[in-house]
Design a protein around this motif. Structure first.
Motif, mmCIF file in Angstrom:
data_model
loop_
_atom_site.group_PDB
_atom_site.id
_atom_site.type_symbol
_atom_site.label_atom_id
_atom_site.label_comp_id
_atom_site.label_asym_id
_atom_site.label_seq_id
_atom_site.Cartn_x
_atom_site.Cartn_y
_atom_site.Cartn_z
ATOM 1 N N LYS A 80 0.815 -1.220 0.000
ATOM 2 C CA LYS A 80 0.000 0.000 0.000
ATOM 3 C C LYS A 80 0.846 1.266 0.000
ATOM 4 O O LYS A 80 0.368 2.319 -0.405
ATOM 5 C CB LYS A 80 -0.936 0.002 1.201
ATOM 6 N N TYR A 81 2.089 1.158 0.433
ATOM 7 C CA TYR A 81 2.935 2.348 0.481
ATOM 8 C C TYR A 81 3.520 2.703 -0.876
ATOM 9 O O TYR A 81 4.044 3.802 -1.070
ATOM 10 C CB TYR A 81 4.069 2.141 1.490
ATOM 11 N N GLY A 83 1.810 2.116 -3.953
ATOM 12 C CA GLY A 83 0.784 2.070 -4.988
ATOM 13 C C GLY A 83 0.932 3.121 -6.058
ATOM 14 O O GLY A 83 0.537 2.916 -7.210
ATOM 15 N N ALA A 84 1.521 4.273 -5.711
ATOM 16 C CA ALA A 84 1.644 5.363 -6.682
ATOM 17 C C ALA A 84 2.839 5.188 -7.609
ATOM 18 O O ALA A 84 3.011 5.968 -8.546
ATOM 19 C CB ALA A 84 1.769 6.701 -5.944
ATOM 20 N N PHE A 85 3.647 4.167 -7.368
ATOM 21 C CA PHE A 85 4.889 4.040 -8.123
ATOM 22 C C PHE A 85 4.861 2.932 -9.171
ATOM 23 O O PHE A 85 5.884 2.658 -9.789
ATOM 24 C CB PHE A 85 6.054 3.812 -7.147
ATOM 25 N N ALA A 207 -0.743 7.957 2.923
ATOM 26 C CA ALA A 207 -0.772 7.034 1.792
ATOM 27 C C ALA A 207 -2.178 6.553 1.457
ATOM 28 O O ALA A 207 -2.402 5.965 0.405
ATOM 29 C CB ALA A 207 0.114 5.830 2.098
ATOM 30 N N SER A 209 -4.600 8.235 0.581
ATOM 31 C CA SER A 209 -5.147 9.015 -0.531
ATOM 32 C C SER A 209 -4.043 9.325 -1.527
ATOM 33 O O SER A 209 -2.994 9.832 -1.160
ATOM 34 C CB SER A 209 -5.753 10.332 -0.009
ATOM 35 N N SER A 210 -4.287 9.006 -2.789
ATOM 36 C CA SER A 210 -3.271 9.269 -3.811
ATOM 37 C C SER A 210 -3.013 10.759 -3.952
ATOM 38 O O SER A 210 -1.951 11.173 -4.399
ATOM 39 C CB SER A 210 -3.713 8.691 -5.160
ATOM 40 N N ALA A 211 -3.983 11.569 -3.549
ATOM 41 C CA ALA A 211 -3.826 13.021 -3.663
ATOM 42 C C ALA A 211 -2.752 13.533 -2.714
ATOM 43 O O ALA A 211 -2.104 14.542 -2.981
ATOM 44 C CB ALA A 211 -5.146 13.715 -3.370
ATOM 45 N N THR A 212 -2.565 12.863 -1.610
ATOM 46 C CA THR A 212 -1.574 13.306 -0.632
ATOM 47 C C THR A 212 -0.337 12.425 -0.634
ATOM 48 O O THR A 212 0.554 12.590 0.184
ATOM 49 C CB THR A 212 -2.181 13.308 0.793
ATOM 50 N N PHE A 213 -0.294 11.461 -1.572
ATOM 51 C CA PHE A 213 0.798 10.497 -1.567
ATOM 52 C C PHE A 213 2.124 11.147 -1.950
ATOM 53 O O PHE A 213 3.180 10.593 -1.702
ATOM 54 C CB PHE A 213 0.495 9.353 -2.531
ATOM 55 N N SER A 214 2.077 12.335 -2.548
ATOM 56 C CA SER A 214 3.304 12.997 -2.963
ATOM 57 C C SER A 214 4.216 13.298 -1.776
ATOM 58 O O SER A 214 5.400 13.530 -1.934
ATOM 59 C CB SER A 214 2.982 14.296 -3.710
#
Length: 364
Positions: A80-81, A83-85, A207, A209-214
């Motif tokens: 889950k940590y 997911g954006a990559f 993590a 929310s993808s919006a704050t994952f940056s």
């Protein structure tokens, strides 16, 4: 500004490492099946898939499939940590560990090199990992110690059972077998791995929310992971020095050269996700080296594989020749995010047509 010697060191190291990724990814021909370690689908998915005895989860770390299950549990618990990559957890930077272990298994490096037992051989105990294997022993510190550090950090939440790692038949004092045991024997190493997983856990709320994952900083995560990784290798090298005697001279030198090169790679915070690691290790030797193997003309190795072995040997000799100064200069050059980005690009981007030769440059 870097000193002239620092620039030379940067040039030498990048020229040395460049053949590792010399070919374009499309030339590696990595199939979907080959992208994962052997028997990955058969490995335990999570900790409760392992046997439970006397209120303890019991793991046989000297069975390839079970050690692979330790890695798989880590990948699943940390998915889950990352997911954006990348899709399907492909961007998880922990992939480098099981992929390297899978390469060791595939190439016979986990089998008993002394020939005393059938451990690790297809006509014997195929899934057995020999405690006489230098590679298997070194990998223990890159599998079980990270895993127990993750347990202590809370990556798996509140487990209903304690963890117990089964000891090998010999050299029992060279390893630790539980969180408590490892803390008492190697607190610095456990601290480093725990710190990496605690960093992941600290980003959990963001993590979601993808919006704050940056706010999850990949460079920071890679820095912590590589710090723990190199500490593991530094801890294991003197401990398993005697195990090199079971290997051929070329294989023993390759193991030593590879361990040395990891320090240089680590300094760049090299990304160890699934696709990058597969591209990176596509040029590693596909079998154990034997006494008759002479570099750079091993007939059943590709030109790229021969170049990798020559380059790793030269890098080790150059670093030893300078008393470790070459590594220190490289690490200094990689001490900023911009420097690390340049280092990664140089490692990934230089082609095999590079005319500079380290052997001539260093006089080796």
């Amino acid at each position: 500004m870097w000193s002239c010697f620092g620039i030379l060191a940067l040039l030498v190291v990048t020229v040395t490492l460049s053949p590792v990724t010399a070919a374009a990814p499309s030339e590696n021909h990595i199939t979907e099946e080959d992208a994962y370690p052997p028997l990955w689908d058969l490995a335990p998915e999570n900790l409760l898939d392992f046997p439970v005895k006397d209120n303890k989860i019991v793991i046989n770390a000297w069975n390839y499939q079970e050690r692979l299950g330790v890695y798989k549990s880590l990948l699943n618990a940390s998915a889950k940590y990352f997911g954006a990559f990348g899709p399907q957890n492909s961007g998880n930077i922990l992939w480098g560990l099981p992929l390297q272990h899978g390469w060791q298994f595939r190439t016979g490096r986990l089998a008993d090199p002394s020939g005393v037992t059938f451990c690790g051989y297809e006509n014997g105990e195929h899934l057995c990992q020999s405690v006489r294997s230098w590679w298997s022993c070194m990998n223990y510190y890159l599998a079980i110690i990270p895993f127990l550090g993750a347990v202590e950090a809370g990556l798996f939440g509140q487990l209903p059972y304690e963890i117990e790692i089964l000891p090998p038949e010999e050299q029992k004092d060279d390893f630790c077998y539980s969180v408590k045991d490892c803390w008492s024997r190697m607190p610095k190493l456990m601290d480093d791995w725990k710190a990496f997983f605690e960093y992941l856990l600290s980003t959990e709320e963001k993590a979601m929310s993808s919006a704050t994952f940056s706010s999850f900083k990949l460079d920071d995560a890679l820095g912590l992971m590589w710090k723990a990784h190199t500490t593991s290798i530094a801890y294991g090298l003197p401990k398993f020095q005697d195990s090199l005697k079971y290997l051929s001279d070329p294989e023993a030198k390759f193991g030593r050269d590879w361990a040395n090169a990891v320090d240089f790679i680590a300094a760049t915070h090299f990304c160890t996700d699934l696709p990058t690691t597969n591209n990176f290790q596509a040029f590693l030797p596909q079998r154990m080296l034997v006494e008759s193997d002479v570099l750079p003309s091993i007939s059943d190795f590709s030109p790229q594989q021969n170049k990798v072995l020559v380059s790793l040997r030269a890098l080790y000799k150059a670093n030893k020749l300078t008393g470790g100064l070459l590594l220190k200069l490289w690490q200094k050059a990689m001490s900023t995010e911009a420097g690390r980005e340049m280092g990664r690009k140089l490692i990934e981007g230089l082609t095999s047509s590079q005319k500079l030769e380290l052997l001539d440059l260093a006089g080796i």
